[in-house]
Design a protein around this motif. Structure first.
Motif, PDB file in Angstrom:
ATOM      1  N   LYS A  39       0.841  -1.207   0.000  1.00 55.58           N
ATOM      2  CA  LYS A  39       0.000   0.000   0.000  1.00 55.58           C
ATOM      3  C   LYS A  39       0.871   1.250   0.000  1.00 55.58           C
ATOM      4  CE  LYS A  39      -3.997  -2.088   0.471  1.00 55.58           C
ATOM      5  NZ  LYS A  39      -4.759  -2.359  -0.707  1.00 55.58           N
ATOM      6  N   TRP A  40       2.039   1.161   0.627  1.00 57.33           N
ATOM      7  CA  TRP A  40       2.959   2.299   0.661  1.00 57.33           C
ATOM      8  C   TRP A  40       3.413   2.659  -0.754  1.00 57.33           C
ATOM      9  CZ3 TRP A  40       6.193   4.407   4.918  1.00 57.33           C
ATOM     10  CH2 TRP A  40       5.621   4.147   6.176  1.00 57.33           C
ATOM     11  N   GLY A  41       3.722   1.640  -1.561  1.00 58.89           N
ATOM     12  CA  GLY A  41       4.135   1.886  -2.935  1.00 58.89           C
ATOM     13  C   GLY A  41       3.009   2.482  -3.762  1.00 58.89           C
ATOM     14  N   GLN A  42       1.798   1.967  -3.562  1.00 66.88           N
ATOM     15  CA  GLN A  42       0.645   2.488  -4.292  1.00 66.88           C
ATOM     16  C   GLN A  42       0.342   3.925  -3.878  1.00 66.88           C
ATOM     17  OE1 GLN A  42      -2.685  -0.302  -4.349  1.00 66.88           O
ATOM     18  NE2 GLN A  42      -1.223  -1.970  -4.082  1.00 66.88           N
ATOM     19  N   PHE A  43       0.402   4.181  -2.594  1.00 69.01           N
ATOM     20  CA  PHE A  43       0.167   5.533  -2.092  1.00 69.01           C
ATOM     21  C   PHE A  43       1.262   6.480  -2.584  1.00 69.01           C
ATOM     22  CE2 PHE A  43       0.139   8.756   1.399  1.00 69.01           C
ATOM     23  CZ  PHE A  43      -1.137   9.230   1.167  1.00 69.01           C
ATOM     24  N   GLY A  72       7.975   5.066  -1.832  1.00 70.45           N
ATOM     25  CA  GLY A  72       7.033   4.442  -0.899  1.00 70.45           C
ATOM     26  C   GLY A  72       7.447   3.027  -0.539  1.00 70.45           C
ATOM     27  N   GLU A  73       7.810   2.233  -1.528  1.00 67.91           N
ATOM     28  CA  GLU A  73       8.256   0.856  -1.280  1.00 67.91           C
ATOM     29  C   GLU A  73       9.565   0.834  -0.516  1.00 67.91           C
ATOM     30  OE1 GLU A  73       7.095  -2.399  -1.681  1.00 67.91           O
ATOM     31  OE2 GLU A  73       5.286  -1.260  -2.061  1.00 67.91           O
ATOM     32  N   PHE A  74      10.469   1.729  -0.875  1.00 68.19           N
ATOM     33  CA  PHE A  74      11.773   1.784  -0.226  1.00 68.19           C
ATOM     34  C   PHE A  74      11.599   2.074   1.268  1.00 68.19           C
ATOM     35  CE2 PHE A  74      16.041   3.402   0.652  1.00 68.19           C
ATOM     36  CZ  PHE A  74      16.812   2.455  -0.008  1.00 68.19           C
ATOM     37  N   LEU A  75      10.691   2.982   1.598  1.00 65.09           N
ATOM     38  CA  LEU A  75      10.430   3.288   3.006  1.00 65.09           C
ATOM     39  C   LEU A  75       9.755   2.121   3.717  1.00 65.09           C
ATOM     40  CD1 LEU A  75       9.202   6.990   2.687  1.00 65.09           C
ATOM     41  CD2 LEU A  75      11.393   6.183   3.621  1.00 65.09           C
ATOM     42  N   TYR A  76       8.843   1.452   3.023  1.00 63.22           N
ATOM     43  CA  TYR A  76       8.102   0.344   3.631  1.00 63.22           C
ATOM     44  C   TYR A  76       9.013  -0.865   3.889  1.00 63.22           C
ATOM     45  CZ  TYR A  76       4.666  -3.368   4.213  1.00 63.22           C
ATOM     46  OH  TYR A  76       3.939  -4.424   4.695  1.00 63.22           O
ATOM     47  N   ARG A  77       9.942  -1.115   3.005  1.00 63.50           N
ATOM     48  CA  ARG A  77      10.799  -2.306   3.080  1.00 63.50           C
ATOM     49  C   ARG A  77      12.099  -2.031   3.828  1.00 63.50           C
ATOM     50  NH1 ARG A  77       7.378  -6.263   1.077  1.00 63.50           N
ATOM     51  NH2 ARG A  77       6.317  -5.419  -0.724  1.00 63.50           N
TER      52      ARG A  77
END
Length: 175
Positions: free
Chosen positions: A79-83, A120-125
């Motif tokens: 969802k972070w990447g999508q957002f 977004g993905e980088f922050l989430y992962r």
């Protein structure tokens, strides 16, 4: 009357391009042209074309979000990447990303979602090692890009369908 008809068809052709190319109005141009013809020739003449275009306009909005979402899911985006992609799209469109102040909203609309999804993905992962984190983030941003491109192509086909219905149902009223 014939000149107006062909001008409206030309506007609709620009609408077809706009359905595929971000930053140019698509279905709304087609709908506007149909409404102009309805005001000029009567709304009974454009019944099918107007109804079809309204449905296509609603489908276009849904298809765009659905295609981007499915592309993101297939690439494993969170969802972070999508957002992040949505934020990147808005910031890119408004020219608020540093590199796009010069390039303009069209480039921002194309690149903003990719950059946003990656961030977004980088922050989430953040629990993954750096190299794996970067690969996963890149894969998610490519998935969102592919989904968005597929959505744009489907929107283009829907726009073509709306114009074909308009021409088929109104051709006999020209003149």
């Amino acid at each position: 009357m014939t000149i107006l008809y062909w001008v409206l068809v030309l506007v609709m052709l620009v609408g077809i391009v706009g359905a595929v190319v971000p930053g140019i109005p698509g279905s709304s141009l087609i709908l506007g042209a149909i409404l102009v013809w309805g005001f000029v020739r009567g709304f009974d003449v454009i019944g099918w074309a107007l109804g079809t275009t309204l449905v296509i306009l609603l489908l276009s909005v849904g298809v765009d979000f659905l295609a981007m979402h499915l592309g993101a899911q297939r690439a494993g985006a969170s969802k972070w990447g999508q957002f992040g992609a949505i934020i990147g799209l808005v910031l890119g469109f408004l020219g608020l990303l540093p590199a796009f102040l010069v390039a303009g909203p069209l480039i921002g609309i194309l690149v903003g979602p990719i950059v946003g999804a990656f961030i977004g993905e980088f922050l989430y992962r953040r629990n993954l090692p750096l190299e794996e984190r970067a690969k996963t983030s890149f894969k998610a941003s490519v998935g969102i890009l592919v989904g968005s491109l597929v959505g744009n192509l489907i929107q283009g086909l829907l726009a073509i369908a709306a114009v074909v219905v308009f021409i088929a149902t109104t051709w006999s009223t020209v003149g």
